[in-house]
Motif scaffolding. Structure first.
Motif, short mmCIF file in Angstrom:
data_model
loop_
_atom_site.label_atom_id
_atom_site.label_comp_id
_atom_site.label_asym_id
_atom_site.label_seq_id
_atom_site.Cartn_x
_atom_site.Cartn_y
_atom_site.Cartn_z
N MET A 34 -22.83 42.61 7.92
CA MET A 34 -23.88 41.81 8.53
C MET A 34 -23.44 40.34 8.58
N ARG A 35 -23.52 39.76 9.77
CA ARG A 35 -23.13 38.35 9.94
C ARG A 35 -24.36 37.47 9.77
N VAL A 36 -24.32 36.61 8.75
CA VAL A 36 -25.42 35.69 8.48
C VAL A 36 -24.97 34.29 8.87
N THR A 37 -25.63 33.70 9.85
CA THR A 37 -25.26 32.37 10.32
C THR A 37 -25.84 31.30 9.39
N SER A 38 -25.39 30.07 9.59
CA SER A 38 -25.92 28.95 8.80
C SER A 38 -27.40 28.75 9.08
N ASP A 39 -27.81 28.96 10.34
CA ASP A 39 -29.23 28.87 10.67
C ASP A 39 -30.03 29.95 9.95
N ASP A 40 -29.44 31.16 9.88
CA ASP A 40 -30.11 32.25 9.16
C ASP A 40 -30.32 31.87 7.69
N ARG A 41 -29.27 31.38 7.05
CA ARG A 41 -29.35 31.03 5.63
C ARG A 41 -30.39 29.94 5.39
N LYS A 42 -30.38 28.95 6.27
CA LYS A 42 -31.35 27.86 6.12
C LYS A 42 -32.77 28.39 6.27
N MET A 43 -32.97 29.28 7.24
CA MET A 43 -34.29 29.85 7.47
C MET A 43 -34.73 30.71 6.28
N ILE A 44 -33.84 31.55 5.80
CA ILE A 44 -34.16 32.44 4.68
C ILE A 44 -34.46 31.65 3.42
N ASN A 45 -33.61 30.64 3.13
CA ASN A 45 -33.81 29.84 1.92
C ASN A 45 -35.13 29.06 1.98
N ALA B 168 -34.91 22.98 13.49
CA ALA B 168 -33.45 22.96 13.70
C ALA B 168 -32.93 24.27 14.25
N ASP B 169 -33.74 25.32 14.20
CA ASP B 169 -33.28 26.63 14.63
C ASP B 169 -32.90 26.61 16.11
#
Length: 285
Positions: free
Chosen positions: A1-12, A217-218
């Protein structure tokens, strides 16, 4: 699974907001009024409702007998003498919407959703689900599409290709690929930040600031599954995703189906206390 920086920021940010609200609600003396507490509960539930969705690609093609046992949209779904083409109270055939080989969503999610065929048929505006156990789905038991189905014209079909005509039922939208998952954000979370409540408390405001920053920012790229997807969040029309059971299948208006005016439809799943899965269906426009 590819997790982008936007994904990580959103999840965190979503995890941070959810935990901050949980901490605030856990205090012996709740710092919120009843009205504000109800509003913040929606933020908390929405923050906990980020979901990965697996986009499904389909191709309209001539369906072989073997493919009638597989995942398909708007085609000659599996039928047998034991499981004939369903009809309404007047004996008119129901419109076939889709069938899901449950081994596919079970494998991609790790959930025990079963291994049979889950079929959805439309009876006018009402969806009718039926689950065919795997041991009852056999190529040797497959029956051809009956003449009364081949010659039938639905008054208000969901399938785009059925408007005003019948169909020989030689073709169906067969699944060609299930793509890598994309992170879907509940629309409820986005819309609620249009009227962010005024709060006291440094930590809680910092969590709201982080969530708002992540949403602003997304990039918005690949935040939806497209026309079809396993799991994920959907656009709210007549009901909110956080108020529904978990979505198993997402279906949007597009080249294959028309769910009213830019509507959508979902098959949901939930587990009871014994761990048995229950499926349900709804659509809105």
């Amino acid at each position: 699974m590819r997790v982008t920086s936007d994904d990580r920021k959103m999840i965190n940010a979503a995890n941070r907001l959810h935990k901050a609200l949980d901490r605030a609600f856990s205090h012996d003396n709740c710092p919120f009024s009843m009205e504000l507490a109800r509003e913040l509960e929606v933020f908390r539930d929405a923050a906990a409702h980020l979901r990965w969705s697996y986009p499904i690609l389909c191709e309209l093609q001539t369906v072989t007998p073997k493919e009638r046992l597989a995942t398909m949209f708007s085609g000659p779904l599996y039928t047998s003498e034991l499981h004939p083409w369903p009809v309404d109270k007047r004996g008119k055939p129901l419109e076939p919407i889709c069938q899901i080989d449950l081994t596919i969503p079970s494998q991609v999610s790790g959930l025990m959703l079963g291994d049979g065929l889950l079929q959805l048929w439309m009876d006018g505006v009402f969806g009718r689900l039926r689950l065919l156990p795997k041991y009852e789905v056999q190529l040797s038991a497959l029956t051809p599409v009956a003449d009364n189905v081949i010659n039938h014209v639905w008054n208000h079909p969901k399938a785009m290709r059925l408007h005003g005509t019948n169909d020989p039922w030689l073709q169906g939208h067969c699944v060609s690929a299930v793509l890598d998952p994309v992170l879907t954000i509940p629309q409820t979370l986005v819309s609620r930040f249009d009227e962010r409540p005024e709060l006291s408390g440094k930590m809680l405001n910092a969590a709201f600031d982080a969530m708002e920053s992540a949403l602003q920012a997304d990039s918005g790229i690949s935040r939806g599954a497209g026309q079809f997807g396993f799991f994920g969040n959907f656009s709210n029309i007549q009901y909110d995703e956080i108020d529904c059971p978990e979505a198993l299948l997402l279906m949007e208006t597009g080249d294959v189906f028309s769910w009213g005016d830019c509507g959508n439809a979902q098959i949901f799943y939930e587990f009871n206390k014994e761990g048995k899965v229950k499926f349900s269906f709804d659509w809105s426009c």
